[in-house]
Design an enzyme around this catalytic site. Structure first.
Site, PDB file in Angstrom:
ATOM      1  N   ARG A 193     -50.541  34.596  20.812  1.00 38.05           N
ATOM      2  CA  ARG A 193     -51.424  35.693  20.418  1.00 38.05           C
ATOM      3  C   ARG A 193     -50.814  36.511  19.286  1.00 38.05           C
ATOM      4  O   ARG A 193     -49.739  37.083  19.434  1.00 38.05           O
ATOM      5  CB  ARG A 193     -51.677  36.602  21.625  1.00 38.05           C
ATOM      6  CG  ARG A 193     -52.529  37.799  21.299  1.00 38.05           C
ATOM      7  CD  ARG A 193     -52.659  38.726  22.498  1.00 38.05           C
ATOM      8  NE  ARG A 193     -53.372  39.930  22.107  1.00 38.05           N
ATOM      9  CZ  ARG A 193     -53.071  41.144  22.510  1.00 38.05           C
ATOM     10  NH1 ARG A 193     -52.070  41.331  23.357  1.00 38.05           N
ATOM     11  NH2 ARG A 193     -53.761  42.175  22.099  1.00 38.05           N
ATOM     12  N   TYR A 243     -46.706  40.262  17.497  1.00 40.37           N
ATOM     13  CA  TYR A 243     -45.896  40.141  18.717  1.00 40.37           C
ATOM     14  C   TYR A 243     -44.761  39.125  18.615  1.00 40.37           C
ATOM     15  O   TYR A 243     -43.964  39.014  19.536  1.00 40.37           O
ATOM     16  CB  TYR A 243     -46.799  39.774  19.898  1.00 40.37           C
ATOM     17  CG  TYR A 243     -47.866  40.817  20.160  1.00 40.37           C
ATOM     18  CD1 TYR A 243     -47.538  42.058  20.687  1.00 40.37           C
ATOM     19  CD2 TYR A 243     -49.193  40.574  19.849  1.00 40.37           C
ATOM     20  CE1 TYR A 243     -48.502  43.031  20.914  1.00 40.37           C
ATOM     21  CE2 TYR A 243     -50.175  41.541  20.067  1.00 40.37           C
ATOM     22  CZ  TYR A 243     -49.816  42.759  20.596  1.00 40.37           C
ATOM     23  OH  TYR A 243     -50.768  43.715  20.809  1.00 40.37           O
ATOM     24  N   PRO A 254     -51.690  42.877  30.895  1.00 46.69           N
ATOM     25  CA  PRO A 254     -52.641  41.860  30.448  1.00 46.69           C
ATOM     26  C   PRO A 254     -52.308  41.266  29.085  1.00 46.69           C
ATOM     27  O   PRO A 254     -51.860  41.960  28.180  1.00 46.69           O
ATOM     28  CB  PRO A 254     -53.983  42.605  30.411  1.00 46.69           C
ATOM     29  CG  PRO A 254     -53.635  44.043  30.354  1.00 46.69           C
ATOM     30  CD  PRO A 254     -52.332  44.187  31.060  1.00 46.69           C
ATOM     31  N   ASN A 255     -52.546  39.975  29.012  1.00 44.78           N
ATOM     32  CA  ASN A 255     -52.420  39.160  27.809  1.00 44.78           C
ATOM     33  C   ASN A 255     -50.987  38.883  27.381  1.00 44.78           C
ATOM     34  O   ASN A 255     -50.766  38.136  26.432  1.00 44.78           O
ATOM     35  CB  ASN A 255     -53.224  39.766  26.645  1.00 44.78           C
ATOM     36  CG  ASN A 255     -54.695  39.830  26.968  1.00 44.78           C
ATOM     37  OD1 ASN A 255     -55.287  38.844  27.392  1.00 44.78           O
ATOM     38  ND2 ASN A 255     -55.285  41.003  26.802  1.00 44.78           N
ATOM     39  N   ALA A 289     -52.527  46.771  27.131  1.00 41.75           N
ATOM     40  CA  ALA A 289     -53.735  47.563  26.902  1.00 41.75           C
ATOM     41  C   ALA A 289     -53.977  48.604  27.993  1.00 41.75           C
ATOM     42  O   ALA A 289     -54.579  49.648  27.729  1.00 41.75           O
ATOM     43  CB  ALA A 289     -54.949  46.654  26.769  1.00 41.75           C
ATOM     44  N   GLU A 337     -41.290  53.003  29.605  1.00 38.72           N
ATOM     45  CA  GLU A 337     -42.515  52.434  29.036  1.00 38.72           C
ATOM     46  C   GLU A 337     -42.104  51.642  27.801  1.00 38.72           C
ATOM     47  O   GLU A 337     -41.380  52.154  26.946  1.00 38.72           O
ATOM     48  CB  GLU A 337     -43.470  53.554  28.657  1.00 38.72           C
ATOM     49  CG  GLU A 337     -44.732  53.082  27.986  1.00 38.72           C
ATOM     50  CD  GLU A 337     -45.592  54.221  27.492  1.00 38.72           C
ATOM     51  OE1 GLU A 337     -46.359  53.979  26.548  1.00 38.72           O
ATOM     52  OE2 GLU A 337     -45.505  55.356  28.020  1.00 38.72           O
ATOM     53  N   ASN A 343     -44.256  47.095  30.467  1.00 39.49           N
ATOM     54  CA  ASN A 343     -45.106  46.887  29.304  1.00 39.49           C
ATOM     55  C   ASN A 343     -46.517  46.721  29.856  1.00 39.49           C
ATOM     56  O   ASN A 343     -46.928  45.627  30.227  1.00 39.49           O
ATOM     57  CB  ASN A 343     -44.678  45.657  28.507  1.00 39.49           C
ATOM     58  CG  ASN A 343     -45.486  45.484  27.240  1.00 39.49           C
ATOM     59  OD1 ASN A 343     -46.561  46.059  27.084  1.00 39.49           O
ATOM     60  ND2 ASN A 343     -44.966  44.671  26.331  1.00 39.49           N
ATOM     61  N   ARG A 399     -50.320  51.277  14.575  1.00 38.59           N
ATOM     62  CA  ARG A 399     -51.492  50.419  14.780  1.00 38.59           C
ATOM     63  C   ARG A 399     -52.747  51.267  14.945  1.00 38.59           C
ATOM     64  O   ARG A 399     -52.762  52.435  14.582  1.00 38.59           O
ATOM     65  CB  ARG A 399     -51.229  49.511  15.989  1.00 38.59           C
ATOM     66  CG  ARG A 399     -50.025  48.583  15.733  1.00 38.59           C
ATOM     67  CD  ARG A 399     -49.779  47.627  16.838  1.00 38.59           C
ATOM     68  NE  ARG A 399     -50.925  46.740  17.000  1.00 38.59           N
ATOM     69  CZ  ARG A 399     -51.124  46.003  18.079  1.00 38.59           C
ATOM     70  NH1 ARG A 399     -50.265  46.051  19.083  1.00 38.59           N
ATOM     71  NH2 ARG A 399     -52.181  45.211  18.172  1.00 38.59           N
ATOM     72  N   HIS A 428     -43.165  48.788  24.621  1.00 36.22           N
ATOM     73  CA  HIS A 428     -44.147  48.079  23.799  1.00 36.22           C
ATOM     74  C   HIS A 428     -43.396  47.231  22.785  1.00 36.22           C
ATOM     75  O   HIS A 428     -42.415  47.699  22.181  1.00 36.22           O
ATOM     76  CB  HIS A 428     -45.061  49.060  23.066  1.00 36.22           C
ATOM     77  CG  HIS A 428     -45.762  49.986  23.998  1.00 36.22           C
ATOM     78  ND1 HIS A 428     -46.851  49.605  24.731  1.00 36.22           N
ATOM     79  CD2 HIS A 428     -45.488  51.266  24.347  1.00 36.22           C
ATOM     80  CE1 HIS A 428     -47.247  50.622  25.483  1.00 36.22           C
ATOM     81  NE2 HIS A 428     -46.423  51.631  25.278  1.00 36.22           N
TER      82      HIS A 428
END
Length: 162
Positions: free
Chosen positions: A33, A38, A25-26, A97, A118, A94, A127, A120
């Site tokens: 964003r 990012y 998502p996103n 969330a 995985e 990725n 964070r 990111h």
């Protein structure tokens, strides 16, 4: 790179292994964003980076993004079928969330046995504390974070060595 030869009639042809790159998502908002976190590159830029990396190794690419958890589960199942057929090089995921919330994605990865990286874009450990936990890490062969979008190319480099 090892080639798998499969007979087709009286001919032999190499079976191309495929890298699945799934984005949660996103990530469709990349470039818009929170560019301080990012970066300014878009998801189209990430796709082009992945295409170039896969081309270097003669790998196929399935590159997808969804904001819907169930669709991501379905795509992991699809990657699992490709894996069972011996045609999957690896899954780079990725989950955004959903990394921190989705047992369903973990169960899909575990249930299919796909070799998972995985990924990111940001360093999730630098964070908010809720981002420090990942359900997917328990089933991942490798975890990458903090390399920006360049991490996608690095993950493909790693998968190509498997």
């Amino acid at each position: 790179m090892a080639r798998i030869i499969q007979p087709v009639g009286n001919l032999e042809c190499p079976a191309v292994k495929t890298v699945y790159v799934l984005n949660g998502p996103n990530l469709n908002l990349l470039g818009l964003r929170e560019p301080a976190i990012y970066g300014s590159q878009t998801l189209a830029d990430v796709r082009a980076l992945c295409e170039a990396a896969c081309a270097r190794y003669g790998l196929g690419l399935e590159f997808r993004q969804s904001n819907h958890e169930g669709e991501l589960v379905d795509w992991i199942h699809e990657a699992g079928r490709v894996h069972a057929e011996g045609r999957l090089a690896g899954l780079i995921f990725n989950a955004a969330a959903y990394t921190h919330t989705s047992v369903a994605l973990l169960d899909a990865v575990k249930g299919t046995g796909v070799p998972l990286v995985e990924l990111h874009i940001s360093n999730v450990h630098a964070r908010e504390s809720f981002r420090h936990h990942s359900y997917l890490s328990a089933a991942a062969r490798a975890v990458m974070c903090g390399f920006g979008v360049a991490g996608y190319g690095l993950a493909i480099d790693a998968v190509a060595q498997w």
